[in-house]
Each structure stands twice: as structure tokens, then as C-alpha cells.
Design a protein around this motif. Structure first.
Motif, PDB file in Angstrom:
ATOM      1  N   MET A   1       0.846  -1.171   0.000  1.00 20.49           N
ATOM      2  CA  MET A   1       0.000   0.000   0.000  1.00 20.49           C
ATOM      3  C   MET A   1       0.894   1.237   0.000  1.00 20.49           C
ATOM      4  O   MET A   1       1.891   1.284   0.705  1.00 20.49           O
ATOM      5  CB  MET A   1      -0.889  -0.023   1.232  1.00 20.49           C
ATOM      6  N   ALA A   2       0.536   2.176  -0.788  1.00 21.33           N
ATOM      7  CA  ALA A   2       1.332   3.390  -0.905  1.00 21.33           C
ATOM      8  C   ALA A   2       1.307   4.163   0.405  1.00 21.33           C
ATOM      9  O   ALA A   2       0.331   4.151   1.147  1.00 21.33           O
ATOM     10  CB  ALA A   2       0.790   4.247  -2.029  1.00 21.33           C
ATOM     11  N   GLY A   3       2.416   4.825   0.700  1.00 22.75           N
ATOM     12  CA  GLY A   3       2.527   5.596   1.919  1.00 22.75           C
ATOM     13  C   GLY A   3       1.537   6.744   1.969  1.00 22.75           C
ATOM     14  O   GLY A   3       1.035   7.097   3.029  1.00 22.75           O
ATOM     15  N   TYR A   4       1.247   7.332   0.808  1.00 18.06           N
ATOM     16  CA  TYR A   4       0.302   8.440   0.766  1.00 18.06           C
ATOM     17  C   TYR A   4      -1.087   7.987   1.195  1.00 18.06           C
ATOM     18  O   TYR A   4      -1.765   8.662   1.960  1.00 18.06           O
ATOM     19  CB  TYR A   4       0.254   9.037  -0.641  1.00 18.06           C
ATOM     20  N   LEU A   6      -1.885   5.405   3.087  1.00 14.95           N
ATOM     21  CA  LEU A   6      -1.871   5.072   4.508  1.00 14.95           C
ATOM     22  C   LEU A   6      -1.910   6.336   5.363  1.00 14.95           C
ATOM     23  O   LEU A   6      -2.639   6.394   6.360  1.00 14.95           O
ATOM     24  CB  LEU A   6      -0.637   4.238   4.841  1.00 14.95           C
ATOM     25  N   ASN A   7      -1.174   7.359   4.960  1.00 14.47           N
ATOM     26  CA  ASN A   7      -1.198   8.631   5.696  1.00 14.47           C
ATOM     27  C   ASN A   7      -2.562   9.301   5.625  1.00 14.47           C
ATOM     28  O   ASN A   7      -3.024   9.886   6.604  1.00 14.47           O
ATOM     29  CB  ASN A   7      -0.128   9.572   5.156  1.00 14.47           C
ATOM     30  N   ARG A   8      -3.199   9.222   4.478  1.00 17.53           N
ATOM     31  CA  ARG A   8      -4.530   9.818   4.320  1.00 17.53           C
ATOM     32  C   ARG A   8      -5.560   9.089   5.179  1.00 17.53           C
ATOM     33  O   ARG A   8      -6.385   9.716   5.853  1.00 17.53           O
ATOM     34  CB  ARG A   8      -4.938   9.757   2.851  1.00 17.53           C
ATOM     35  N   ILE A   9      -5.505   7.761   5.186  1.00 20.62           N
ATOM     36  CA  ILE A   9      -6.431   6.976   6.002  1.00 20.62           C
ATOM     37  C   ILE A   9      -6.175   7.237   7.484  1.00 20.62           C
ATOM     38  O   ILE A   9      -7.114   7.361   8.272  1.00 20.62           O
ATOM     39  CB  ILE A   9      -6.309   5.478   5.656  1.00 20.62           C
ATOM     40  N   ASP A  12      -7.679  10.602   8.338  1.00 22.76           N
ATOM     41  CA  ASP A  12      -9.137  10.492   8.349  1.00 22.76           C
ATOM     42  C   ASP A  12      -9.622   9.764   9.597  1.00 22.76           C
ATOM     43  O   ASP A  12     -10.616  10.160  10.213  1.00 22.76           O
ATOM     44  CB  ASP A  12      -9.639   9.760   7.104  1.00 22.76           C
ATOM     45  N   LEU A  13      -8.922   8.696   9.972  1.00 24.68           N
ATOM     46  CA  LEU A  13      -9.279   7.962  11.187  1.00 24.68           C
ATOM     47  C   LEU A  13      -9.136   8.838  12.420  1.00 24.68           C
ATOM     48  O   LEU A  13      -9.984   8.810  13.316  1.00 24.68           O
ATOM     49  CB  LEU A  13      -8.390   6.725  11.342  1.00 24.68           C
ATOM     50  N   LYS A  14      -8.078   9.625  12.465  1.00 22.03           N
ATOM     51  CA  LYS A  14      -7.834  10.490  13.623  1.00 22.03           C
ATOM     52  C   LYS A  14      -8.929  11.545  13.762  1.00 22.03           C
ATOM     53  O   LYS A  14      -9.437  11.784  14.858  1.00 22.03           O
ATOM     54  CB  LYS A  14      -6.466  11.150  13.492  1.00 22.03           C
ATOM     55  N   LEU A  15      -9.321  12.149  12.660  1.00 23.20           N
ATOM     56  CA  LEU A  15     -10.385  13.154  12.702  1.00 23.20           C
ATOM     57  C   LEU A  15     -11.723  12.549  13.123  1.00 23.20           C
ATOM     58  O   LEU A  15     -12.423  13.089  13.982  1.00 23.20           O
ATOM     59  CB  LEU A  15     -10.531  13.821  11.333  1.00 23.20           C
ATOM     60  N   ALA A  16     -12.072  11.435  12.511  1.00 26.10           N
ATOM     61  CA  ALA A  16     -13.358  10.805  12.826  1.00 26.10           C
ATOM     62  C   ALA A  16     -13.374  10.270  14.257  1.00 26.10           C
ATOM     63  O   ALA A  16     -14.381  10.400  14.966  1.00 26.10           O
ATOM     64  CB  ALA A  16     -13.639   9.677  11.835  1.00 26.10           C
ATOM     65  N   LEU A  17     -12.268   9.705  14.693  1.00 26.29           N
ATOM     66  CA  LEU A  17     -12.208   9.140  16.037  1.00 26.29           C
ATOM     67  C   LEU A  17     -12.248  10.219  17.104  1.00 26.29           C
ATOM     68  O   LEU A  17     -12.877  10.046  18.146  1.00 26.29           O
ATOM     69  CB  LEU A  17     -10.951   8.289  16.182  1.00 26.29           C
ATOM     70  N   SER A  18     -11.609  11.348  16.863  1.00 27.38           N
ATOM     71  CA  SER A  18     -11.659  12.439  17.838  1.00 27.38           C
ATOM     72  C   SER A  18     -13.076  12.991  17.966  1.00 27.38           C
ATOM     73  O   SER A  18     -13.496  13.386  19.053  1.00 27.38           O
ATOM     74  CB  SER A  18     -10.677  13.546  17.464  1.00 27.38           C
ATOM     75  N   ASP A  19     -13.819  12.997  16.871  1.00 27.11           N
ATOM     76  CA  ASP A  19     -15.220  13.421  16.929  1.00 27.11           C
ATOM     77  C   ASP A  19     -16.072  12.382  17.654  1.00 27.11           C
ATOM     78  O   ASP A  19     -16.931  12.724  18.461  1.00 27.11           O
ATOM     79  CB  ASP A  19     -15.740  13.662  15.516  1.00 27.11           C
ATOM     80  N   LEU A  20     -15.824  11.120  17.385  1.00 26.82           N
ATOM     81  CA  LEU A  20     -16.612  10.051  18.001  1.00 26.82           C
ATOM     82  C   LEU A  20     -16.345   9.899  19.493  1.00 26.82           C
ATOM     83  O   LEU A  20     -17.234   9.492  20.245  1.00 26.82           O
ATOM     84  CB  LEU A  20     -16.332   8.719  17.305  1.00 26.82           C
ATOM     85  N   MET A  21     -15.134  10.216  19.933  1.00 27.59           N
ATOM     86  CA  MET A  21     -14.822  10.076  21.357  1.00 27.59           C
ATOM     87  C   MET A  21     -15.658  11.021  22.203  1.00 27.59           C
ATOM     88  O   MET A  21     -15.904  10.760  23.369  1.00 27.59           O
ATOM     89  CB  MET A  21     -13.332  10.320  21.602  1.00 27.59           C
ATOM     90  N   ARG A  22     -16.116  12.099  21.630  1.00 24.80           N
ATOM     91  CA  ARG A  22     -16.978  13.036  22.363  1.00 24.80           C
ATOM     92  C   ARG A  22     -18.398  12.494  22.519  1.00 24.80           C
ATOM     93  O   ARG A  22     -19.154  12.970  23.338  1.00 24.80           O
ATOM     94  CB  ARG A  22     -17.011  14.368  21.660  1.00 24.80           C
ATOM     95  N   LEU A  38      -1.655   8.477  16.286  1.00 19.87           N
ATOM     96  CA  LEU A  38      -2.397   7.323  15.799  1.00 19.87           C
ATOM     97  C   LEU A  38      -1.520   6.572  14.816  1.00 19.87           C
ATOM     98  O   LEU A  38      -1.062   7.152  13.841  1.00 19.87           O
ATOM     99  CB  LEU A  38      -3.700   7.773  15.123  1.00 19.87           C
ATOM    100  N   ASP A  39      -1.250   5.319  15.118  1.00 23.40           N
ATOM    101  CA  ASP A  39      -0.451   4.470  14.237  1.00 23.40           C
ATOM    102  C   ASP A  39      -1.347   3.394  13.650  1.00 23.40           C
ATOM    103  O   ASP A  39      -2.037   2.685  14.389  1.00 23.40           O
ATOM    104  CB  ASP A  39       0.691   3.792  15.003  1.00 23.40           C
ATOM    105  N   VAL A  40      -1.339   3.267  12.326  1.00 19.49           N
ATOM    106  CA  VAL A  40      -2.133   2.252  11.646  1.00 19.49           C
ATOM    107  C   VAL A  40      -1.163   1.269  10.988  1.00 19.49           C
ATOM    108  O   VAL A  40      -0.186   1.677  10.363  1.00 19.49           O
ATOM    109  CB  VAL A  40      -3.048   2.891  10.578  1.00 19.49           C
ATOM    110  N   SER A  41      -1.450  -0.033  11.144  1.00 18.56           N
ATOM    111  CA  SER A  41      -0.599  -1.035  10.512  1.00 18.56           C
ATOM    112  C   SER A  41      -0.772  -0.955   8.995  1.00 18.56           C
ATOM    113  O   SER A  41      -1.772  -0.448   8.485  1.00 18.56           O
ATOM    114  CB  SER A  41      -0.943  -2.430  11.020  1.00 18.56           C
ATOM    115  N   THR A  42       0.198  -1.467   8.266  1.00 20.99           N
ATOM    116  CA  THR A  42       0.183  -1.335   6.807  1.00 20.99           C
ATOM    117  C   THR A  42      -0.963  -2.100   6.159  1.00 20.99           C
ATOM    118  O   THR A  42      -1.426  -1.721   5.090  1.00 20.99           O
ATOM    119  CB  THR A  42       1.511  -1.823   6.211  1.00 20.99           C
TER     120      THR A  42
END
Length: 119
Positions: A1-4, A6-9, A12-22, A38-42
Motif C-alpha cells: 500500500m502506498a505511503g500516501y 496510509l497517511n490519508r487513512i 481520516d481515522l484520527k479526525l473521525a475518532l476524535s469526533d466520536l470520542m466526544r 495514531l499508528d495504523v498497521s500497513t
């Protein structure tokens, strides 16, 4: 998977998760909780979420317990929001970097105040 991709996902996960934690209704989860890293496996099967609370390490550890019990809800909502084929399993880790940074800031403020008194 391209690094770009993975960084985009990851962002996106960080933004959505920070909203959901509230939206988590568990009383153990602090309202002043933030995602430090936030670290995501490859292969997108695991996501390690480093969280920290302003109240200190005890509040962060208690919030991690609440987030672990709400991980099913968070994962389901992430899947609905992000339209991922494979939603990563969430692992929450307590990080006390915010408490350390406030301690360093207070030390720097006291040093600056002493410097002003000397002048």
C-alpha cells in the motif's frame, strides 16, 4: 500500500475518532481527552491510538478503560463514516505527554519570571 494512502487513512481515522470520542457516554472517558498519535498497521488491521487527558495520567488511564469497553461502538461508527473495506481493530494506549508538556511550560514560566526579577 502506498505511503500516501496510509497517511490519508490515518488522518481520516484520527479526525473521525476524535469526533466520536466526544459521543461516548461512558463516565470514565474524560471530556478533555485528545489523541496524541495514531499508528495504523500497513494492512489496516490494527490502529494504535495514543490518548492523553489534561487532568493527568490517572484520568488518562481511566479514560483508556472506558474507550476499550466502547471500542465496538467506535469501530462500527468509523466503518459507517469512512466507508472502509476493513476497519482496523482499535488499541488504546495512555500517554502522559500533555501532562509532561504542562510541567515543562510551568518550569519555563518560573525561569522567565526569575529572569525578569534579576533584570
Amino acid at each position: 500500500m502506498a505511503g500516501y494512502k496510509l497517511n490519508r487513512i490515518t488522518s481520516d481515522l484520527k479526525l473521525a475518532l476524535s469526533d466520536l470520542m466526544r459521543q461516548v457516554k461512558d463516565p470514565r472517558v474524560s471530556s478533555l481527552l485528545s489523541i496524541v498519535k495514531l499508528d495504523v498497521s500497513t494492512d489496516l488491521s490494527y490502529a494504535t491510538v495514543y490518548v492523553s487527558a489534561i487532568e493527568g495520567h490517572d484520568a488518562t488511564a481511566e479514560s483508556v478503560k472506558g474507550l476499550k469497553s466502547a471500542s465496538g461502538f467506535l469501530r462500527r461508527e468509523l466503518g459507517a463514516r469512512l466507508k472502509l473495506r476493513k476497519v482496523p481493530e482499535l488499541r488504546f494506549v495512555a500517554d502522559d505527554s500533555i501532562a509532561k508538556s504542562t510541567n515543562i511550560a510551568s518550569i519555563l514560566d518560573s525561569l522567565a519570571e526569575e529572569d525578569r526579577k534579576d533584570d
